[in-house]
Write an enzyme that holds these catalytic residues in place. Structure first.
Site, mmCIF file in Angstrom:
data_model
loop_
_atom_site.group_PDB
_atom_site.id
_atom_site.type_symbol
_atom_site.label_atom_id
_atom_site.label_comp_id
_atom_site.label_asym_id
_atom_site.label_seq_id
_atom_site.Cartn_x
_atom_site.Cartn_y
_atom_site.Cartn_z
ATOM 1 N N SER A 95 0.877 -1.181 0.000
ATOM 2 C CA SER A 95 0.000 0.000 0.000
ATOM 3 C C SER A 95 0.906 1.220 0.000
ATOM 4 C CB SER A 95 -0.870 0.029 1.261
ATOM 5 O OG SER A 95 -1.572 -1.162 1.412
ATOM 6 N N LYS A 170 -7.181 1.677 -2.524
ATOM 7 C CA LYS A 170 -6.726 1.287 -1.181
ATOM 8 C C LYS A 170 -6.799 2.475 -0.213
ATOM 9 C CE LYS A 170 -4.672 -0.981 2.152
ATOM 10 N NZ LYS A 170 -5.312 -2.047 2.905
ATOM 11 N N LYS A 238 0.917 5.992 7.949
ATOM 12 C CA LYS A 238 1.528 6.025 6.617
ATOM 13 C C LYS A 238 0.446 6.150 5.533
ATOM 14 C CE LYS A 238 1.941 2.181 4.744
ATOM 15 N NZ LYS A 238 1.206 1.311 3.819
HETATM 16 P P1 NAD Z 1 5.844 -5.866 7.507
HETATM 17 O O1 NAD Z 1 6.582 -4.711 8.077
HETATM 18 O O2 NAD Z 1 5.396 -6.975 8.405
HETATM 19 O O3 NAD Z 1 6.717 -6.551 6.328
HETATM 20 C C1 NAD Z 1 7.525 -5.853 5.427
HETATM 21 C C2 NAD Z 1 8.693 -6.771 5.034
HETATM 22 O O4 NAD Z 1 9.451 -6.128 3.999
HETATM 23 C C3 NAD Z 1 9.671 -7.040 6.183
HETATM 24 O O5 NAD Z 1 9.846 -8.446 6.321
HETATM 25 C C4 NAD Z 1 10.971 -6.336 5.743
HETATM 26 O O6 NAD Z 1 12.147 -7.008 6.174
HETATM 27 C C5 NAD Z 1 10.838 -6.385 4.229
HETATM 28 N N1 NAD Z 1 11.590 -5.365 3.487
HETATM 29 C C6 NAD Z 1 11.555 -4.012 3.637
HETATM 30 N N2 NAD Z 1 12.320 -3.424 2.684
HETATM 31 C C7 NAD Z 1 12.834 -4.421 1.924
HETATM 32 C C8 NAD Z 1 13.681 -4.454 0.759
HETATM 33 N N3 NAD Z 1 14.109 -3.312 0.192
HETATM 34 N N4 NAD Z 1 14.007 -5.656 0.246
HETATM 35 C C9 NAD Z 1 13.546 -6.810 0.786
HETATM 36 N N5 NAD Z 1 12.725 -6.846 1.874
HETATM 37 C C10 NAD Z 1 12.380 -5.660 2.431
HETATM 38 O O7 NAD Z 1 4.596 -5.233 6.737
HETATM 39 P P2 NAD Z 1 3.191 -5.942 6.366
HETATM 40 O O8 NAD Z 1 2.254 -5.809 7.513
HETATM 41 O O9 NAD Z 1 3.455 -7.272 5.742
HETATM 42 O O10 NAD Z 1 2.645 -4.894 5.271
HETATM 43 C C11 NAD Z 1 3.137 -4.850 3.940
HETATM 44 C C12 NAD Z 1 2.252 -3.897 3.144
HETATM 45 O O11 NAD Z 1 0.907 -4.398 3.150
HETATM 46 C C13 NAD Z 1 2.179 -2.474 3.729
HETATM 47 O O12 NAD Z 1 2.146 -1.544 2.686
HETATM 48 C C14 NAD Z 1 0.869 -2.489 4.511
HETATM 49 O O13 NAD Z 1 0.303 -1.189 4.632
HETATM 50 C C15 NAD Z 1 0.017 -3.406 3.644
HETATM 51 N N6 NAD Z 1 -1.072 -4.088 4.334
HETATM 52 C C16 NAD Z 1 -0.899 -4.608 5.565
HETATM 53 C C17 NAD Z 1 -1.965 -5.237 6.217
HETATM 54 C C18 NAD Z 1 -1.818 -5.810 7.608
HETATM 55 O O14 NAD Z 1 -2.848 -6.109 8.227
HETATM 56 N N7 NAD Z 1 -0.617 -5.973 8.128
HETATM 57 C C19 NAD Z 1 -3.205 -5.359 5.568
HETATM 58 C C20 NAD Z 1 -3.360 -4.855 4.279
HETATM 59 C C21 NAD Z 1 -2.271 -4.220 3.665
#
Ligand code: NAD
Length: 295
Positions: A95, A170, A238
């Site tokens: 997102s 979104k 964010k």
């Molecule tokens: P998270 O922080 O749990 O996971 C992000 C992952 O990305 C981490 O494992 C981190 O090590 C990795 N990362 C960051 N930069 C990197 C790079 N350059 N190369 C490789 N790996 C890298 O986040 P999440 O909760 O999984 O959310 C991911 C996205 O999904 C966000 O944009 C969030 O807003 C969206 N989202 C989350 C949810 C939720 O409930 N958690 C629901 C819908 C959407």
């Protein structure tokens, strides 16, 4: 088809596992080795960098926190773009700001690489079940090619417009969720101060017009004082920042989103940014000197 998967956090990990379950080969990468190991145990191959993943996969999916993370994953040294060649596709399921999606699509077009922005809704439980909703921006032909792949993770996959439209959708979702949590918290606060049980109010109105998925999922957390994430306040801040940047860019007034942002900033100032966004209720508890937990 071999699928690259970069970003194996709360959402990316179960999503990559669902792609594997449907018989696709997966090559994955994350900064966090433990996350890679878990997806490798489920049957994926580990890549050493975004570049290697892009060299070995037909299509690369990214699931990262925000626009700067996606930019770094795509364009830093040893990043995805360094390994891409003409005819490949990047599907960003993070997102992020819609303007950033459009910028990345333009940059990748120079390499004759296609781009879809395909953010998701539903949270960790639906990511595990493979029942998230995916809202996609991009060309119809590219969407058609990868719709089946996206369906391995989702119960709903919909093309909503050109690149950027997925993230606009979104943002709309995130506005509605934030304002809705604030609305139920405010209503339960009124009930509490007027000596009516907030839980009785919930039970009485949940099947009427005010009922919602947000009410169903968040009321129980509010009444239990359970602030374990779920969806962290810092991620919702964010999203609301991206809402406000976008609303200013297209000159639209979004006053309730601004208020929801201020509420979340206040919670962050009190150290609550790692908690679930249901903790918006804590703002109301603090300003009204009440507890919404059942005694
Ligand atoms: P998270 O922080 O749990 O996971 C992000 C992952 O990305 C981490 O494992 C981190 O090590 C990795 N990362 C960051 N930069 C990197 C790079 N350059 N190369 C490789 N790996 C890298 O986040 P999440 O909760 O999984 O959310 C991911 C996205 O999904 C966000 O944009 C969030 O807003 C969206 N989202 C989350 C949810 C939720 O409930 N958690 C629901 C819908 C959407």
């Amino acid at each position: 088809m071999k699928v690259g998967f970069i970003g194996l956090g709360i959402m990316g990990k179960p999503m990559a596992k669902n792609v594997l379950k449907h018989g696709y080969e997966v090559i994955c990468f994350d900064f966090n080795q433990a996350n890679i190991d878990e997806v490798v145990t489920a049957g994926a191959q580990a890549g050493a960098s975004g570049k290697e993943v892009a060299e070995k996969a037909e299509v690369v999916i990214t699931m990262l926190p925000n626009s700067p993370n996606v930019e770094a994953a795509l364009f830093s040294e040893n990043g995805i773009s360094a390994g891409l060649s003409a005819g490949q596709t990047v599907i960003d399921m993070s997102s992020i700001a819609p303007q950033a999606s459009q910028k990345f699509a333009k940059q990748l077009k120079k390499q004759a690489v296609e781009f879809l922005d395909a953010p998701v809704s539903g949270g960790e439980p639906k990511a595990i079940d493979g029942t998230i909703a995916v809202m996609v921006g991009g060309k119809q032909t590219v969407f058609d090619k990868y719709e089946e792949l996206l369906k391995t993770m989702a119960s709903s996959v919909m093309l909503v417009g050109d690149v950027g439209a997925g993230n606009i959708t979104k943002l709309a979702n995130q506005m509605i969720v934030a304002i809705n949590i604030a609305a139920i918290s405010e209503a339960y606060s009124l009930a509490k101060k007027a000596n009516v049980s907030p839980e009785a109010v919930y039970q009485a109105i949940r099947s009427g017009l005010a009922g919602s998925t947000v009410m169903e999922q968040k009321s129980a957390k509010i009444f239990a004082g359970n602030w374990d994430p779920g969806f962290r306040i810092e991620l919702h801040i964010k999203d609301l920042q991206n809402v406000l940047d976008t609303s200013h860019a297209v000159n639209v007034a979004t006053p309730f989103s601004s208020l929801a942002m201020d509420v979340m900033q206040a919670l962050k100032a009190h150290g609550h940014e790692q908690e679930d966004h249901a903790a918006i209720a804590r703002f109301y508890e603090q300003i009204n000197n009440i507890s919404l937990q059942e005694s």
